[in-house]
Design an enzyme around this catalytic site. Sequence first.
Site, mmCIF file in Angstrom:
data_model
loop_
_atom_site.group_PDB
_atom_site.id
_atom_site.type_symbol
_atom_site.label_atom_id
_atom_site.label_comp_id
_atom_site.label_asym_id
_atom_site.label_seq_id
_atom_site.Cartn_x
_atom_site.Cartn_y
_atom_site.Cartn_z
ATOM 1 N N ILE A 196 0.827 -1.201 0.000
ATOM 2 C CA ILE A 196 0.000 0.000 0.000
ATOM 3 C C ILE A 196 0.866 1.258 0.000
ATOM 4 C CG2 ILE A 196 -1.644 1.348 1.372
ATOM 5 C CD1 ILE A 196 -2.851 -1.358 2.285
ATOM 6 N N ASP B 27 14.130 2.783 10.280
ATOM 7 C CA ASP B 27 13.308 1.862 11.049
ATOM 8 C C ASP B 27 12.236 2.662 11.793
ATOM 9 O OD1 ASP B 27 12.198 0.072 12.851
ATOM 10 O OD2 ASP B 27 14.104 -0.821 13.439
ATOM 11 N N ASN C 163 2.509 4.554 6.903
ATOM 12 C CA ASN C 163 2.055 3.238 6.469
ATOM 13 C C ASN C 163 2.786 2.098 7.158
ATOM 14 O OD1 ASN C 163 0.743 1.285 4.523
ATOM 15 N ND2 ASN C 163 2.894 1.007 3.925
ATOM 16 N N SER D 72 -6.401 -0.335 9.813
ATOM 17 C CA SER D 72 -6.978 -1.608 9.380
ATOM 18 C C SER D 72 -8.444 -1.658 9.760
ATOM 19 C CB SER D 72 -6.253 -2.781 10.035
ATOM 20 O OG SER D 72 -6.957 -3.994 9.830
ATOM 21 N N TYR E 145 -2.875 -7.397 16.837
ATOM 22 C CA TYR E 145 -2.844 -6.542 15.655
ATOM 23 C C TYR E 145 -4.048 -5.606 15.639
ATOM 24 C CZ TYR E 145 -2.871 -5.225 10.704
ATOM 25 O OH TYR E 145 -2.886 -4.534 9.515
ATOM 26 N N LYS F 50 -4.304 -1.334 15.794
ATOM 27 C CA LYS F 50 -4.969 -0.514 14.784
ATOM 28 C C LYS F 50 -6.101 0.304 15.391
ATOM 29 C CE LYS F 50 -2.254 -1.708 11.485
ATOM 30 N NZ LYS F 50 -1.307 -0.722 10.900
#
Length: 234
Positions: A9, A55, A82, A132, A146, A150
């Site tokens: 993306i 990083d 991103n 997400s 995860y 988000k």
Amino acid sequence: MVFGGSRGIGAAAARRLANEGADVVVTYVSAPERAAETIGAIEDTGRSGLAIRADSGDPAAIEAAVAHAVDHFGRLDIAVVNAGILLLGDVASVSVEDLDRMLNVNVRGVFLAIQTAAARLTDGGRIITIGSNTAVRSGYPGSSVYSMTKAAVAVMVKGIAIDLAGRGITVNNIQPGPTVTDMTVDHIERIKQLSPLKRAADPDEIAGLVAYVASKESGYMTGSSITIDGGLAL
């Protein structure tokens, strides 16, 4: 500037922003050849590109990358954050190390990228995070950490949008559903069957939304999370 812009993306967003007339800086960590490909695609549009190894979990690296970008191009108008990682594991199996890695990159790294970019961003600029759809829809087995990271980004954006409103800077969060990228290759076939459209997104579709949120036309929208997931029902 696209943090995590060497592939997926992020690379699609970098290419689209170049097509819309922007010179673009991308950061990368482990894929210099993919970053070089993205820069080549940017330059094919007639715009200038710059790849910087940084990083997203390292505050000094983020600060140095932003400083380098501004020194190189003279200004920073748009920041797309991103960078992120996906490590799956159910509640019984997630290690402390994996928990810390996801929190470090997906939450702490996002905040630091926004904080550092905002200090150099032109008034009236744009900050866009890539979150997400798991932040607002039930996740799938093994995605609890995860999804938590988000969801944190979605809440973060609301507060930072208020902080930066006085400078005319908008801060918004795009929440893609299953998208064909290196990160999703191992489970995309299973998840896309849950979509009414029975397919996953192409990164260029997400990049189209990035381009709108980065445009002048989106100037009245800030603190928002926009879900683009094909109507995924989980």
